[in-house]
Scaffold this active site. Sequence first.
Site, PDB file in Angstrom:
ATOM      1  N   LYS A 182       0.871  -1.171   0.000  1.00  0.00           N
ATOM      2  CA  LYS A 182       0.000   0.000   0.000  1.00  0.00           C
ATOM      3  C   LYS A 182       0.913   1.227   0.000  1.00  0.00           C
ATOM      4  O   LYS A 182       1.365   1.695   1.027  1.00  0.00           O
ATOM      5  CB  LYS A 182      -0.903  -0.013   1.235  1.00  0.00           C
ATOM      6  CG  LYS A 182      -2.246   0.703   1.034  1.00  0.00           C
ATOM      7  CD  LYS A 182      -2.135   2.188   0.807  1.00  0.00           C
ATOM      8  CE  LYS A 182      -1.705   2.915   2.053  1.00  0.00           C
ATOM      9  NZ  LYS A 182      -1.616   4.412   1.832  1.00  0.00           N
ATOM     10  N   GLU A 257       9.291   1.822  10.894  1.00  0.00           N
ATOM     11  CA  GLU A 257      10.363   2.771  10.583  1.00  0.00           C
ATOM     12  C   GLU A 257       9.726   4.157  10.561  1.00  0.00           C
ATOM     13  O   GLU A 257       9.071   4.535   9.593  1.00  0.00           O
ATOM     14  CB  GLU A 257      10.992   2.423   9.237  1.00  0.00           C
ATOM     15  CG  GLU A 257      11.644   1.044   9.227  1.00  0.00           C
ATOM     16  CD  GLU A 257      12.182   0.658   7.867  1.00  0.00           C
ATOM     17  OE1 GLU A 257      11.933   1.395   6.893  1.00  0.00           O
ATOM     18  OE2 GLU A 257      12.844  -0.386   7.766  1.00  0.00           O
ATOM     19  N   CYS A 294      13.985  10.952   6.545  1.00  0.00           N
ATOM     20  CA  CYS A 294      13.872  10.843   8.001  1.00  0.00           C
ATOM     21  C   CYS A 294      15.223  10.841   8.699  1.00  0.00           C
ATOM     22  O   CYS A 294      15.307  11.138   9.897  1.00  0.00           O
ATOM     23  CB  CYS A 294      13.084   9.594   8.377  1.00  0.00           C
ATOM     24  SG  CYS A 294      13.738   8.064   7.667  1.00  0.00           S
ATOM     25  N   GLU A 392       9.656  16.796  13.826  1.00  0.00           N
ATOM     26  CA  GLU A 392      10.141  16.498  12.484  1.00  0.00           C
ATOM     27  C   GLU A 392       9.370  17.354  11.481  1.00  0.00           C
ATOM     28  O   GLU A 392       8.141  17.301  11.418  1.00  0.00           O
ATOM     29  CB  GLU A 392       9.950  15.018  12.150  1.00  0.00           C
ATOM     30  CG  GLU A 392      10.486  14.638  10.786  1.00  0.00           C
ATOM     31  CD  GLU A 392      10.285  13.168  10.463  1.00  0.00           C
ATOM     32  OE1 GLU A 392      11.231  12.540   9.959  1.00  0.00           O
ATOM     33  OE2 GLU A 392       9.179  12.656  10.720  1.00  0.00           O
TER      34      GLU A 392
END
Length: 487
Positions: A182, A257, A294, A392
């Site tokens: 997905k 993750e 990231c 973030e």
Amino acid sequence: MTAYGHWIAGAWRAPEKGHYPIVNPATEEVVGEAPESTPAEVADAVTAAQAAQGGWSRTDPRERAAVLDRIADLLTERKGDLVPLLQAETGATMRVASSLQVLPAADRFRRYARGAMEPQVIPLAPRAVASGPLAPGGLIGAAAVRRPVGVVCCITSYNFPIVNLAGKVAPALAMGNAVVAKPAPQDPLCCLELGPLFREAGLPDGVFNVVTGSGPAPGEALVAHPAVDMISFTGSTAVGKKIAEAAGRSMKRTLMELGGKGAAIVLGDADDTVLKSAITAVGSVWSFHSGQICTAPTRVLVHRSLYERVVAGLKQYAESLTVGDPVDNSTIVGPLISAAQRDRVEAHIAGAREEGARIVVGGARPGTRTGFYVAPTLIADVAPGMTVAREELFGPVVAAMAFDDEDEAVRIANGTSYGLYDYVFSADTARAWALAARLRSGNVGINTAQRHPETPFGGFKDSGVGRDGGSFALEAYSELQSVVWPS
């Protein structure tokens, strides 16, 4: 412009709910249409994977390796067709799209073609066991054997759609699992293109399936499906926590993750060579896919004696970068993935200014006619408690902070909820090694932002659960079974 179907059981499936548009982040034009999923279509994809997994898991590892090698070959051969589509849907610069998207994905399939051949039996020394109520005693032999998990759902992020998916699918297939993918809703088209390519490579129908959708519903349906055995997710921490909570209700294996807020610590002993490495590494936040990664060192923590020198060097670096059309080979900084993400990053920059930080460079929208651009931005005099130092952003923004000693540097670096990738820059590598042990981070780079492909990748704290990469990925996509027998 192509309107795609779902890829289920080795064939295109016309979507019951129709399609949604995929927009080029630079031109704001529609480049294709992706299918909307219904719960029934998601269930069909899982059923197809479940039906195919048993046969695939019993396939000779040499045959699985050969299929993965052929996938790698076809990805390399079709690079000329895939790169323009991938560039258009991601907004990546042509430099990134051509060299850091398709070919690394091919490399990952080649790596796990070799991985399919790695020994999966761990012999254990025989033990003399006394008789008991269960069985007679004697010399008992045993082995631990890695077995496939079963049906693996791979939910991936938008920054590197094919590479991220390859990093999950390749080791999962190598271990004999079946996959339902997905992709991220923003750029799933190249991931859909993988379906027929895998079939051409010889992958049996149903072993790899792809469903998409513009919202969270397809992912939620996959996580909830009782026949899905494992969820492998790359994305934001907020979404990851929701997935982990839902997966826990049915005891699904998870590999998470998640986000990062990387700290690059520049110690006071850094010489000119080390400072240059540090500035280049931190500058990658701007020059590498507009900070949409990231592991980016989005916080630079500098010893006070070197602080203004590093800030000046980063300012010069940022001002040297060309922002513009990503298909122009001179462009270094392209757009962010969407207007919503651009607006979110801009709001964080404005918030830092309101909290008293200093915008050294950037901070205003560049003068592009179309596209979701944010100029390379350096924010100095950031306090550790500011939002821009803790959250973030996933954009081309660096927050600079000064420290007076190593203890303070460690407190700042460890002072967020994340712990994915940190960096230490020092003229004394033994000192940097010792400092790395104090960082609550799954990965630490010393005087470099380079990667090693065989290291275990994952994070501490809110940056995730589990590890993949190299042979560790084979462990991630398998279950250990103990087999015991009388000698």
